[in-house]
Design a protein around this motif. Structure first.
Motif, PDB file in Angstrom:
ATOM      1  N   LYS A 258     -37.109  28.471 -31.051  1.00 51.55           N
ATOM      2  CA  LYS A 258     -37.327  28.283 -29.615  1.00 51.55           C
ATOM      3  C   LYS A 258     -36.655  27.009 -29.107  1.00 51.55           C
ATOM      4  O   LYS A 258     -36.082  26.990 -28.010  1.00 51.55           O
ATOM      5  CB  LYS A 258     -38.828  28.282 -29.316  1.00 51.55           C
ATOM      6  CG  LYS A 258     -39.458  29.659 -29.504  1.00 51.55           C
ATOM      7  CD  LYS A 258     -40.924  29.689 -29.128  1.00 51.55           C
ATOM      8  CE  LYS A 258     -41.485  31.098 -29.309  1.00 51.55           C
ATOM      9  NZ  LYS A 258     -42.934  31.173 -28.991  1.00 51.55           N
TER      10      LYS A 258
ATOM     11  N   ALA B 140     -32.932  27.745 -29.048  1.00 54.62           N
ATOM     12  CA  ALA B 140     -32.586  28.578 -27.889  1.00 54.62           C
ATOM     13  C   ALA B 140     -32.538  27.743 -26.613  1.00 54.62           C
ATOM     14  O   ALA B 140     -31.643  27.916 -25.775  1.00 54.62           O
ATOM     15  CB  ALA B 140     -33.600  29.709 -27.744  1.00 54.62           C
ATOM     16  N   GLU B 141     -33.490  26.835 -26.463  1.00 53.48           N
ATOM     17  CA  GLU B 141     -33.529  25.986 -25.271  1.00 53.48           C
ATOM     18  C   GLU B 141     -32.340  25.030 -25.251  1.00 53.48           C
ATOM     19  O   GLU B 141     -31.738  24.793 -24.200  1.00 53.48           O
ATOM     20  CB  GLU B 141     -34.843  25.197 -25.241  1.00 53.48           C
ATOM     21  CG  GLU B 141     -35.041  24.347 -23.994  1.00 53.48           C
ATOM     22  CD  GLU B 141     -35.071  25.160 -22.708  1.00 53.48           C
ATOM     23  OE1 GLU B 141     -34.700  24.607 -21.648  1.00 53.48           O
ATOM     24  OE2 GLU B 141     -35.456  26.343 -22.749  1.00 53.48           O
ATOM     25  N   LYS B 142     -31.992  24.498 -26.429  1.00 53.13           N
ATOM     26  CA  LYS B 142     -30.846  23.591 -26.518  1.00 53.13           C
ATOM     27  C   LYS B 142     -29.549  24.329 -26.184  1.00 53.13           C
ATOM     28  O   LYS B 142     -28.680  23.788 -25.480  1.00 53.13           O
ATOM     29  CB  LYS B 142     -30.766  22.992 -27.927  1.00 53.13           C
ATOM     30  CG  LYS B 142     -29.732  21.878 -28.072  1.00 53.13           C
ATOM     31  CD  LYS B 142     -30.122  20.649 -27.276  1.00 53.13           C
ATOM     32  CE  LYS B 142     -29.106  19.535 -27.436  1.00 53.13           C
ATOM     33  NZ  LYS B 142     -29.434  18.349 -26.614  1.00 53.13           N
ATOM     34  N   LEU B 143     -29.429  25.557 -26.663  1.00 55.04           N
ATOM     35  CA  LEU B 143     -28.263  26.377 -26.321  1.00 55.04           C
ATOM     36  C   LEU B 143     -28.170  26.586 -24.812  1.00 55.04           C
ATOM     37  O   LEU B 143     -27.094  26.475 -24.215  1.00 55.04           O
ATOM     38  CB  LEU B 143     -28.370  27.748 -27.003  1.00 55.04           C
ATOM     39  CG  LEU B 143     -27.746  27.943 -28.378  1.00 55.04           C
ATOM     40  CD1 LEU B 143     -28.080  29.333 -28.902  1.00 55.04           C
ATOM     41  CD2 LEU B 143     -26.239  27.741 -28.348  1.00 55.04           C
ATOM     42  N   LYS B 144     -29.315  26.883 -24.218  1.00 57.43           N
ATOM     43  CA  LYS B 144     -29.371  27.194 -22.790  1.00 57.43           C
ATOM     44  C   LYS B 144     -28.974  26.000 -21.933  1.00 57.43           C
ATOM     45  O   LYS B 144     -28.328  26.155 -20.885  1.00 57.43           O
ATOM     46  CB  LYS B 144     -30.790  27.654 -22.435  1.00 57.43           C
ATOM     47  CG  LYS B 144     -30.976  28.084 -20.990  1.00 57.43           C
ATOM     48  CD  LYS B 144     -32.413  28.540 -20.762  1.00 57.43           C
ATOM     49  CE  LYS B 144     -32.646  28.941 -19.311  1.00 57.43           C
ATOM     50  NZ  LYS B 144     -34.057  29.373 -19.090  1.00 57.43           N
ATOM     51  N   THR B 145     -29.339  24.811 -22.367  1.00 54.69           N
ATOM     52  CA  THR B 145     -29.104  23.612 -21.558  1.00 54.69           C
ATOM     53  C   THR B 145     -27.792  22.901 -21.896  1.00 54.69           C
ATOM     54  O   THR B 145     -27.471  21.881 -21.289  1.00 54.69           O
ATOM     55  CB  THR B 145     -30.268  22.619 -21.726  1.00 54.69           C
ATOM     56  OG1 THR B 145     -30.430  22.295 -23.116  1.00 54.69           O
ATOM     57  CG2 THR B 145     -31.566  23.216 -21.197  1.00 54.69           C
ATOM     58  N   THR B 146     -27.055  23.430 -22.875  1.00 52.93           N
ATOM     59  CA  THR B 146     -25.763  22.841 -23.249  1.00 52.93           C
ATOM     60  C   THR B 146     -24.639  23.574 -22.524  1.00 52.93           C
ATOM     61  O   THR B 146     -24.549  24.801 -22.589  1.00 52.93           O
ATOM     62  CB  THR B 146     -25.534  22.928 -24.772  1.00 52.93           C
ATOM     63  OG1 THR B 146     -26.572  22.202 -25.443  1.00 52.93           O
ATOM     64  CG2 THR B 146     -24.184  22.336 -25.154  1.00 52.93           C
ATOM     65  N   GLU B 147     -23.792  22.833 -21.850  1.00 53.38           N
ATOM     66  CA  GLU B 147     -22.686  23.444 -21.114  1.00 53.38           C
ATOM     67  C   GLU B 147     -21.625  23.957 -22.088  1.00 53.38           C
ATOM     68  O   GLU B 147     -21.122  23.214 -22.932  1.00 53.38           O
ATOM     69  CB  GLU B 147     -22.065  22.429 -20.156  1.00 53.38           C
ATOM     70  CG  GLU B 147     -20.974  23.018 -19.272  1.00 53.38           C
ATOM     71  CD  GLU B 147     -20.401  22.004 -18.292  1.00 53.38           C
ATOM     72  OE1 GLU B 147     -19.472  22.362 -17.550  1.00 53.38           O
ATOM     73  OE2 GLU B 147     -20.882  20.846 -18.283  1.00 53.38           O
TER      74      GLU B 147
ATOM     75  N   GLU C 281     -25.770  35.993 -28.604  1.00 54.24           N
ATOM     76  CA  GLU C 281     -24.817  36.141 -27.503  1.00 54.24           C
ATOM     77  C   GLU C 281     -23.814  34.992 -27.476  1.00 54.24           C
ATOM     78  O   GLU C 281     -24.179  33.826 -27.636  1.00 54.24           O
ATOM     79  CB  GLU C 281     -25.569  36.195 -26.171  1.00 54.24           C
ATOM     80  CG  GLU C 281     -24.676  36.506 -24.983  1.00 54.24           C
ATOM     81  CD  GLU C 281     -25.455  36.669 -23.692  1.00 54.24           C
ATOM     82  OE1 GLU C 281     -24.835  37.006 -22.675  1.00 54.24           O
ATOM     83  OE2 GLU C 281     -26.681  36.449 -23.711  1.00 54.24           O
ATOM     84  N   ASN C 282     -22.544  35.342 -27.316  1.00 53.70           N
ATOM     85  CA  ASN C 282     -21.426  34.391 -27.211  1.00 53.70           C
ATOM     86  C   ASN C 282     -21.121  33.648 -28.514  1.00 53.70           C
ATOM     87  O   ASN C 282     -20.419  32.632 -28.507  1.00 53.70           O
ATOM     88  CB  ASN C 282     -21.679  33.364 -26.095  1.00 53.70           C
ATOM     89  CG  ASN C 282     -21.785  34.021 -24.733  1.00 53.70           C
ATOM     90  OD1 ASN C 282     -21.042  34.947 -24.419  1.00 53.70           O
ATOM     91  ND2 ASN C 282     -22.730  33.550 -23.919  1.00 53.70           N
TER      92      ASN C 282
ATOM     93  N   LEU D 212     -36.661  36.576 -29.847  1.00 48.73           N
ATOM     94  CA  LEU D 212     -35.580  36.030 -29.031  1.00 48.73           C
ATOM     95  C   LEU D 212     -34.418  37.022 -29.011  1.00 48.73           C
ATOM     96  O   LEU D 212     -34.234  37.802 -29.949  1.00 48.73           O
ATOM     97  CB  LEU D 212     -35.148  34.669 -29.592  1.00 48.73           C
ATOM     98  CG  LEU D 212     -36.214  33.576 -29.440  1.00 48.73           C
ATOM     99  CD1 LEU D 212     -35.900  32.375 -30.320  1.00 48.73           C
ATOM    100  CD2 LEU D 212     -36.339  33.146 -27.987  1.00 48.73           C
TER     101      LEU D 212
END
Length: 235
Positions: free
Chosen positions: A32, A35-42, A61-62, A126
């Motif tokens: 979790k 996943a959050e770190k991935l989401k907030t990393t440009e 994904e990606n 996830l």
């Protein structure tokens, strides 16, 4: 004499400093948090370090597939930006830990490793992507499994995989116990890759996993390598 002592102390400090810097460059995160770190990393650099066959079945994904066991891993990895965060994952975390160490040696400054790999990611519900259902081996159903563990004898289920080092280390003595104790306990080895639906449904998030049942009820579970001596205590 004093100069030699000073030199040794200086070298020791430099060594410890380098060790600390490498460790600091790598962070192992639970699914979790990862996943959050991935989401907030440009524009995160996300590397799936498993085989192309595993990647084809499912991946995050990606994610790009850069196989840690391929001879050209370093060449492919060098194409990514060492100054930006890089995320790595594999099936259960072993290969991605190796990849993280290699990337740190190559000079990557910020590395995130997925604890428990895609198995634990799935157990946390996830999202994954690009699942090729033609290559997925669903294996045993939950109904079949329930019939298997419903017995007048104890039942030991050993979830394993051919690529899992600790699983293969345990295999000889598990097979020995299977024959030795066949009148007292039913011992069954199940390949996690061959029984994907069952593994995900039971939220098995690491290998090897051993579960012991009595009268269809779970009475003991172990995740990770265990010695024959320790296992016998629970049989």
């Amino acid at each position: 004499m004093k100069s030699k002592l000073f030199l040794l102390l200086l070298l020791s400090c430099l060594f410890l400093s380098c060790q600390g810097q490498t460790a600091k460059n790598i962070q192992t995160l639970d699914p979790k948090t990862y996943a959050e770190k991935l989401k907030t990393t440009e524009k995160p650099q996300l590397l799936d370090v498993r085989t192309p066959q595993e990647y084809e079945v499912e991946h995050l994904e990606n994610a790009d597939n850069v196989n840690i066991n391929s001879a050209d891993f370093a060449t492919k990895a060098a194409q990514y930006d060492k100054t930006k965060p890089v995320f790595v994952y594999c099936k259960v975390g072993g290969r991605s830990a190796q990849a993280a160490d290699k990337l740190a040696e190559m000079g990557f400054k910020e590395i995130y490793n997925l604890d428990g790999g895609i198995m634990k990611w799935s157990a946390n519900n996830l999202p994954k992507t690009s699942q090729n259902t033609q290559n997925v081996k669903t294996g045993m159903t939950s109904d079949d499994f329930q019939k298997l563990i419903t017995s007048d004898k104890k039942v030991l289920i050993n979830f394993t995989a051919v690529w899992c080092g600790p699983c293969q280390k345990m295999k000889p003595y598990v097979l020995k116990l299977q024959e030795e104790l066949k009148d007292q306990i039913k011992i069954v080895r199940l390949d996690a890759d061959e029984n994907k639906a069952l593994v995900e449904g039971m939220k098995i998030d690491g290998l090897p996993t051993i579960i012991v049942y009595e009268n269809g009820k779970e009475v003991w579970r172990n995740l990770g390598y265990i010695t024959e001596e320790e296992l016998r205590k629970h049989l």
